[in-house]
Design a protein around this motif. Sequence first.
Motif, mmCIF file in Angstrom:
data_model
loop_
_atom_site.group_PDB
_atom_site.id
_atom_site.type_symbol
_atom_site.label_atom_id
_atom_site.label_comp_id
_atom_site.label_asym_id
_atom_site.label_seq_id
_atom_site.Cartn_x
_atom_site.Cartn_y
_atom_site.Cartn_z
ATOM 1 N N TRP A 118 0.831 -1.196 0.000
ATOM 2 C CA TRP A 118 0.000 0.000 0.000
ATOM 3 C C TRP A 118 0.863 1.241 0.000
ATOM 4 C CZ3 TRP A 118 -5.248 -0.402 -0.403
ATOM 5 C CH2 TRP A 118 -5.789 -1.680 -0.227
ATOM 6 N N ASN A 119 0.486 2.194 -0.823
ATOM 7 C CA ASN A 119 1.184 3.478 -0.873
ATOM 8 C C ASN A 119 0.150 4.539 -1.256
ATOM 9 O OD1 ASN A 119 3.150 5.460 -0.919
ATOM 10 N ND2 ASN A 119 4.587 4.247 -2.113
ATOM 11 N N ALA A 136 -4.892 9.203 -1.154
ATOM 12 C CA ALA A 136 -5.561 7.903 -1.019
ATOM 13 C C ALA A 136 -4.543 6.768 -1.077
ATOM 14 C CB ALA A 136 -6.583 7.731 -2.144
ATOM 15 N N PHE A 137 -4.798 5.723 -0.320
ATOM 16 C CA PHE A 137 -3.917 4.554 -0.331
ATOM 17 C C PHE A 137 -4.445 3.519 -1.319
ATOM 18 C CE2 PHE A 137 -2.222 6.365 3.482
ATOM 19 C CZ PHE A 137 -0.905 5.932 3.505
ATOM 20 N N VAL A 138 -3.529 3.008 -2.147
ATOM 21 C CA VAL A 138 -3.858 1.988 -3.139
ATOM 22 C C VAL A 138 -2.751 0.936 -3.141
ATOM 23 C CG1 VAL A 138 -5.241 3.518 -4.610
ATOM 24 C CG2 VAL A 138 -2.764 3.359 -4.977
ATOM 25 N N TYR A 139 -3.014 -0.180 -3.818
ATOM 26 C CA TYR A 139 -2.108 -1.330 -3.734
ATOM 27 C C TYR A 139 -1.287 -1.491 -5.017
ATOM 28 C CZ TYR A 139 -0.391 -5.860 -2.259
ATOM 29 O OH TYR A 139 0.427 -6.891 -1.865
ATOM 30 N N HIS A 177 -3.273 -1.614 -8.629
ATOM 31 C CA HIS A 177 -4.338 -2.589 -8.880
ATOM 32 C C HIS A 177 -5.640 -2.050 -8.313
ATOM 33 C CE1 HIS A 177 -1.993 -5.936 -10.503
ATOM 34 N NE2 HIS A 177 -1.036 -5.531 -9.699
ATOM 35 N N CYS A 178 -6.456 -1.446 -9.157
ATOM 36 C CA CYS A 178 -7.755 -0.917 -8.714
ATOM 37 C C CYS A 178 -8.576 -2.005 -8.038
ATOM 38 C CB CYS A 178 -8.546 -0.365 -9.897
ATOM 39 S SG CYS A 178 -7.711 0.911 -10.836
ATOM 40 N N GLU A 179 -8.506 -3.204 -8.593
ATOM 41 C CA GLU A 179 -9.397 -4.286 -8.155
ATOM 42 C C GLU A 179 -9.110 -4.781 -6.751
ATOM 43 O OE1 GLU A 179 -5.853 -6.235 -10.147
ATOM 44 O OE2 GLU A 179 -7.078 -4.445 -10.486
ATOM 45 N N ILE A 180 -7.927 -4.493 -6.216
ATOM 46 C CA ILE A 180 -7.604 -4.925 -4.847
ATOM 47 C C ILE A 180 -7.159 -3.739 -3.993
ATOM 48 C CG2 ILE A 180 -7.147 -7.364 -5.335
ATOM 49 C CD1 ILE A 180 -4.188 -6.731 -5.534
ATOM 50 N N SER A 181 -7.595 -2.537 -4.370
ATOM 51 C CA SER A 181 -7.208 -1.322 -3.640
ATOM 52 C C SER A 181 -8.345 -0.777 -2.775
ATOM 53 C CB SER A 181 -6.729 -0.246 -4.620
ATOM 54 O OG SER A 181 -5.472 -0.596 -5.169
#
Length: 195
Positions: A118-119, A136-139, A177-181
């Motif tokens: 996550w970043n 925002a944090f995303v993966y 990865h939008c799908e797992i963020s």
Amino acid sequence: MKTVIIKYNAGNVQSVMYALDRIGAGYLYTDDEQEIRSADKVIFPGVGEASTTMHYLRRTGLDQLIPSLKQPVLGTCIGMQLMCRFSEENNTECMGIFDVDVKRFPAATGMKVPHMGWNNIGHYNTKLADGLPDNAFVYFVHSFAAPVCEYTVATCEYIQPFSAMLQKDNFYAAQFHCEISGNAGQQVLENFLKI
């Protein structure tokens, strides 16, 4: 609305399907040219290695089809990288939608490559980020990244600043990865489907 997920030799596509299911978005998973051309939205996701994946795209003609599309197209992770001009991963010529070269993260003391986990992202300048909180944090899972450039519409920093999202005309892309963020990734997908 007809949404197509492009079928090609990439991993993690099932996670994209689950993410679309969660937001109630119907989709078709196909490599059929007419189905792709007739879609309202096209998603080009995946996990993979640049040269092998580009070889497959060339063999199937998808390397010519994708850049010619006129509807909104979203590339994620390797999808985003292959939409660039060139990747340092096995010196791969890519599709050239974004005229920028994807580069390997440089070695840095105490920093692991791949960038995995996550970043936060920031400096939004795209409809994809509508409703996202600041930073925002995303993966992420990647060893290569597009530098900040004229197409950058969101940034992240790991070892050095890089493009978290790109946009040019009807082409949108996210390195994460939008799908797992989580909620942020879901918001990006929902925003794309509203464009």
